[in-house]
Design a protein around this motif. Structure first.
Motif, PDB file in Angstrom:
ATOM      1  N   GLY A   1       1.114  -1.510  -0.106  1.00  0.00           N
ATOM      2  CA  GLY A   1       0.277  -0.058   0.277  1.00  0.00           C
ATOM      3  C   GLY A   1       0.687   1.500   0.163  1.00  0.00           C
ATOM      4  O   GLY A   1       2.129   1.010  -0.185  1.00  0.00           O
ATOM      5  N   SER A   2       0.218   1.915   0.453  1.00  0.00           N
ATOM      6  CA  SER A   2       0.735   3.607   0.292  1.00  0.00           C
ATOM      7  C   SER A   2       2.588   3.620   0.750  1.00  0.00           C
ATOM      8  O   SER A   2       4.031   3.567   0.470  1.00  0.00           O
ATOM      9  N   VAL A   3       2.892   2.525   1.784  1.00  0.00           N
ATOM     10  CA  VAL A   3       4.059   2.845   2.674  1.00  0.00           C
ATOM     11  C   VAL A   3       4.471   1.681   1.790  1.00  0.00           C
ATOM     12  O   VAL A   3       5.498   2.251   2.074  1.00  0.00           O
TER      13      VAL A   3
ATOM     14  N   ASP B   1       1.900  -9.307  -1.747  1.00  0.00           N
ATOM     15  CA  ASP B   1       0.797  -8.652  -1.017  1.00  0.00           C
ATOM     16  C   ASP B   1       0.117  -9.478  -1.100  1.00  0.00           C
ATOM     17  O   ASP B   1      -0.050 -10.506  -2.273  1.00  0.00           O
ATOM     18  N   ILE B   2      -1.223  -9.535  -0.052  1.00  0.00           N
ATOM     19  CA  ILE B   2      -1.862 -10.755   0.143  1.00  0.00           C
ATOM     20  C   ILE B   2      -3.374 -10.926  -1.179  1.00  0.00           C
ATOM     21  O   ILE B   2      -3.758 -11.226  -2.023  1.00  0.00           O
TER      22      ILE B   2
ATOM     23  N   THR C   1       1.496   0.549  11.729  1.00  0.00           N
ATOM     24  CA  THR C   1       2.108   1.095  13.547  1.00  0.00           C
ATOM     25  C   THR C   1       1.234  -0.100  13.675  1.00  0.00           C
ATOM     26  O   THR C   1       0.244  -0.447  14.055  1.00  0.00           O
TER      27      THR C   1
ATOM     28  N   GLU D   1       7.059   4.082  10.942  1.00  0.00           N
ATOM     29  CA  GLU D   1       7.306   4.493   9.953  1.00  0.00           C
ATOM     30  C   GLU D   1       6.389   6.483   9.839  1.00  0.00           C
ATOM     31  O   GLU D   1       5.593   6.281  10.151  1.00  0.00           O
TER      32      GLU D   1
ATOM     33  N   GLU E   1       1.057  11.004   3.667  1.00  0.00           N
ATOM     34  CA  GLU E   1       0.328   9.639   3.215  1.00  0.00           C
ATOM     35  C   GLU E   1       0.433  10.286   1.219  1.00  0.00           C
ATOM     36  O   GLU E   1       1.512   9.800   0.489  1.00  0.00           O
TER      37      GLU E   1
ATOM     38  N   THR F   1      -2.732  -1.355   9.124  1.00  0.00           N
ATOM     39  CA  THR F   1      -3.644  -2.002  11.170  1.00  0.00           C
ATOM     40  C   THR F   1      -4.902  -1.113  10.930  1.00  0.00           C
ATOM     41  O   THR F   1      -4.721  -0.264  11.701  1.00  0.00           O
TER      42      THR F   1
HETATM   43  N1  LIG Z   1      -0.538   6.159   5.034  1.00  0.00           N
HETATM   44  C1  LIG Z   1       0.449   6.210   5.718  1.00  0.00           C
HETATM   45  O1  LIG Z   1       1.059   7.519   5.641  1.00  0.00           O
HETATM   46  C2  LIG Z   1       1.478   5.958   6.988  1.00  0.00           C
HETATM   47  C3  LIG Z   1       2.331   6.865   7.589  1.00  0.00           C
HETATM   48  C4  LIG Z   1       2.476   6.033   8.552  1.00  0.00           C
HETATM   49  C5  LIG Z   1       3.118   4.538   9.606  1.00  0.00           C
HETATM   50  N2  LIG Z   1       1.244   3.735   8.174  1.00  0.00           N
HETATM   51  C6  LIG Z   1       1.448   2.239   8.815  1.00  0.00           C
HETATM   52  O2  LIG Z   1       1.926   1.949   8.120  1.00  0.00           O
HETATM   53  C7  LIG Z   1       1.277   0.385   7.951  1.00  0.00           C
HETATM   54  C8  LIG Z   1       1.017   0.299   6.462  1.00  0.00           C
HETATM   55  O3  LIG Z   1      -0.258   1.853   6.113  1.00  0.00           O
HETATM   56  P1  LIG Z   1      -0.907   1.974   4.298  1.00  0.00           P
HETATM   57  O4  LIG Z   1      -0.974   3.392   3.954  1.00  0.00           O
HETATM   58  O5  LIG Z   1       0.253   1.753   3.293  1.00  0.00           O
HETATM   59  O6  LIG Z   1      -1.816   0.452   4.541  1.00  0.00           O
HETATM   60  P2  LIG Z   1      -2.397   0.331   2.927  1.00  0.00           P
HETATM   61  O7  LIG Z   1      -4.066  -0.078   3.204  1.00  0.00           O
HETATM   62  O8  LIG Z   1      -2.616   1.684   1.720  1.00  0.00           O
HETATM   63  O9  LIG Z   1      -1.953  -1.086   2.283  1.00  0.00           O
HETATM   64  C9  LIG Z   1      -1.717  -2.045   3.242  1.00  0.00           C
HETATM   65  C10 LIG Z   1      -1.626  -2.792   1.861  1.00  0.00           C
HETATM   66  O10 LIG Z   1      -1.327  -4.239   2.949  1.00  0.00           O
HETATM   67  C11 LIG Z   1      -2.369  -5.634   2.220  1.00  0.00           C
HETATM   68  N3  LIG Z   1      -2.111  -6.674   3.025  1.00  0.00           N
HETATM   69  C12 LIG Z   1      -3.171  -6.461   4.498  1.00  0.00           C
HETATM   70  N4  LIG Z   1      -2.647  -8.007   4.588  1.00  0.00           N
HETATM   71  C13 LIG Z   1      -1.920  -8.102   4.416  1.00  0.00           C
HETATM   72  C14 LIG Z   1      -1.427 -10.066   4.723  1.00  0.00           C
HETATM   73  N5  LIG Z   1      -1.950 -10.621   5.527  1.00  0.00           N
HETATM   74  N6  LIG Z   1      -0.579 -10.160   3.943  1.00  0.00           N
HETATM   75  C15 LIG Z   1       0.826  -8.832   2.379  1.00  0.00           C
HETATM   76  N7  LIG Z   1       0.177  -8.327   2.058  1.00  0.00           N
HETATM   77  C16 LIG Z   1      -1.492  -7.383   3.640  1.00  0.00           C
HETATM   78  C17 LIG Z   1      -3.018  -5.200   1.775  1.00  0.00           C
HETATM   79  O11 LIG Z   1      -3.843  -5.647   0.471  1.00  0.00           O
HETATM   80  C18 LIG Z   1      -2.529  -3.498   1.230  1.00  0.00           C
HETATM   81  O12 LIG Z   1      -2.380  -3.559  -0.338  1.00  0.00           O
HETATM   82  C19 LIG Z   1      -0.016   0.688   8.552  1.00  0.00           C
HETATM   83  O13 LIG Z   1       0.019   0.662  10.359  1.00  0.00           O
HETATM   84  C20 LIG Z   1      -0.568   2.769   8.788  1.00  0.00           C
HETATM   85  O14 LIG Z   1      -0.323   3.125   9.794  1.00  0.00           O
HETATM   86  C21 LIG Z   1       0.492   4.857   7.519  1.00  0.00           C
END
Ligand SMILES: NC(=O)c1ccc[n+]([C@@H]2O[C@H](COP(=O)([O-])OP(=O)(O)OC[C@H]3O[C@@H](n4cnc5c(N)ncnc54)[C@H](O)[C@@H]3O)[C@@H](O)[C@H]2O)c1
Length: 293
Positions: free
Chosen positions: A46-48, A67-68, A123, A146, A150, A89
Motif C-alpha cells: 500500500g502507501s507505505v 501483497d495478499i 503502526t 514509519e 501519505e 493496521t
Molecule cells: N499511509 C501513511 O501515511 C502511513 C504513515 C505511517 C505509517 N503508516 C502505517 O503503515 C501501515 C500500512 O499503511 P498503508 O497506508 O500502506 O496501508 P494500505 O492500506 O495502503 O496498504 C496495506 C497493504 O497491506 C496489504 N495486506 C493486508 N494484509 C496483508 C497480509 N496479511 N499479507 C500481505 N499483505 C497484506 C493490503 O492488501 C494493502 O495493499 C499501517 O500500519 C499504517 O498505520 C501509514
C-alpha cells in the motif's frame, strides 16, 4: 514492477539514475558490496510498502514485493535476508489498532522457519512487539515505525527526519545500515534506538501531538468565529513566539503549567467560549498533573 503514483512522478521509473528526491547520493550503490547484496522483501504494498519497495529498488538488486491481494510471490519473501512488514493496521471496534494482519504475516514467517530479520513498519498497538517477540520466539523481530506523509510517501521515506528502531542490537544495526543514503544519517537525521514499548508509544505520540495541535487551532478558530475575530490575525500572535518552534513545551518532566499568566489566561478563554472542549481538557490534565507532582 512499476507503481503508479503521482507523487513519485517519473523519478523512480529508472532505477540507479541520479534522482532529485534524494538530497544526496541518489543512484549510488552502497560502498559495502555486502550490504548491497542483501535480499530484501516488502510485505504489504500500500502507501507505505510502495514507498519502501520502490526506494530499495533504487539501491538494492533484489527487492521482492508481496501483497495478499495477489501481487508478488510469498516464496521469494522466504528467501530474503530482511523483510519489511507494511500491512494495514486499521482501528478496531474497541479503539485499539487491529494488528491481525501483522500477526498473520509473522505467523506465516514463523511457520516457514524464516531466518531473516522481520522489520515491522506498520503502526502497532502498545505492547504488540514485545508480545510478538515472545509468541514467535524463532523470529528476529525489529520494530521500525514509519513517519512518512501519505501525500508525499516517496519523498518522506527517502528523506526521513529520524530513524526510530527497537529490537536486538545486532539486528537493529543491520537494518539501519540499509539506510546509508539518508543525508547526514546519525547526525542531522538522528538514529533513535530504544525499547519496543518506547518506539510504539513514540510513534503514536507523534500523531497524537498533531491531533492536539490541530484541535487546538480549531478550538481557537471557534472562539474567533464566536467573536467575529480574524483567525489568521489571532494565530499570527502565536506564530510569532520563539517558543513555537522550540522544544520547550515538549520536554518531559515539565510538570503542570503555572505562573501568573498561563492558567488565568487559559481560563479566561474557556469561560468566554461556548464549547471549549480541548482547553477544558487541558485544564483538567493540568490539575491532575499538579496533584500527581
Ligand atoms: N499511509 C501513511 O501515511 C502511513 C504513515 C505511517 C505509517 N503508516 C502505517 O503503515 C501501515 C500500512 O499503511 P498503508 O497506508 O500502506 O496501508 P494500505 O492500506 O495502503 O496498504 C496495506 C497493504 O497491506 C496489504 N495486506 C493486508 N494484509 C496483508 C497480509 N496479511 N499479507 C500481505 N499483505 C497484506 C493490503 O492488501 C494493502 O495493499 C499501517 O500500519 C499504517 O498505520 C501509514
Amino acid at each position: 514492477m512499476r507503481f503508479i503514483n503521482d507523487d513519485r512522478k517519473s523519478i523512480f521509473r529508472k532505477p540507479r539514475r541520479p534522482c532529485p528526491f534524494f538530497r544526496r547520493g541518489g543512484g549510488k550503490k552502497h560502498p559495502l558490496t555486502q550490504v548491497s547484496k542483501q535480499k530484501l522483501a516488502v510485505i504489504g504494498l500500500g502507501s507505505v510498502g510502495k514507498a519502501v519497495k520502490h526506494t530499495f529498488d533504487f539501491f538494492y538488486d533484489t527487492v521482492d514485493g508481496y501483497d495478499i491481494d495477489g501481487r508478488g510471490n510469498w516464496e521469494n519473501v522466504l528467501h530474503s535476508d530482511i523483510s519489511f512488514i507494511c500491512v494495514s493496521t486499521p482501528e478496531s471496534e474497541d479503539g485499539h489498532l487491529d494488528c491481525s494482519n501483522v500477526d498473520n504475516v509473522l505467523c506465516r514467517l514463523s511457520a516457514s522457519g524464516y531466518s531473516g530479520i522481520c522489520v515491522i513498519k506498520s503502526t502497532v498497538s502498545v505492547g504488540f512487539t514485545d508480545a510478538s517477540t515472545k509468541k514467535y520466539s524463532n523470529l528476529r523481530i525489529v520494530y521500525m515505525p514509519e513517519f512518512l506523509r501519505e501525500k508525499s510517501n516517496f519523498t518522506w521515506f527517502v528523506n526521513p527526519d529520524r530513524l526510530v528502531i527497537s529490537g536486538e542490537i545486532a539486528d537493529m544495526d543491520k537494518v539501519i545500515e540499509l539506510f546509508w543514503w539518508v543525508d547526514d544519517v546519525g547526525e542531522s537525521v538522528p538514529i533513535l534506538k530504544m525499547k519496543n514499548i518506547e518506539a510504539e508509544i513514540g510513534k503514536l505520540a507523534h500523531n497524537a501531538r498533531i491531533a492536539v495541535l490541530v484541535s487546538f487551532t480549531n478550538e481557537i478558530e471557534s472562539a474567533c468565529m464566536e467573536y467575529e475575530a480574524d483567525s489568521d490575525n489571532v494565530m499570527s500572535v502565536i506564530h510569532a513566539d520563539r517558543r513555537v518552534n522550540s522544544k520547550e513545551h515538549l520536554k518531559p518532566k515539565l510538570g503542570g503549567y503555572g505562573g501568573k499568566c498561563v492558567p488565568k489566561d487559559t481560563k479566561e478563554l474557556i469561560v468566554s467560549m461556548k464549547n471549549p472542549i480541548l482547553l477544558t481538557a487541558a485544564e483538567e490534565r493540568n490539575r491532575i498533573t499538579l496533584e500527581r507532582d
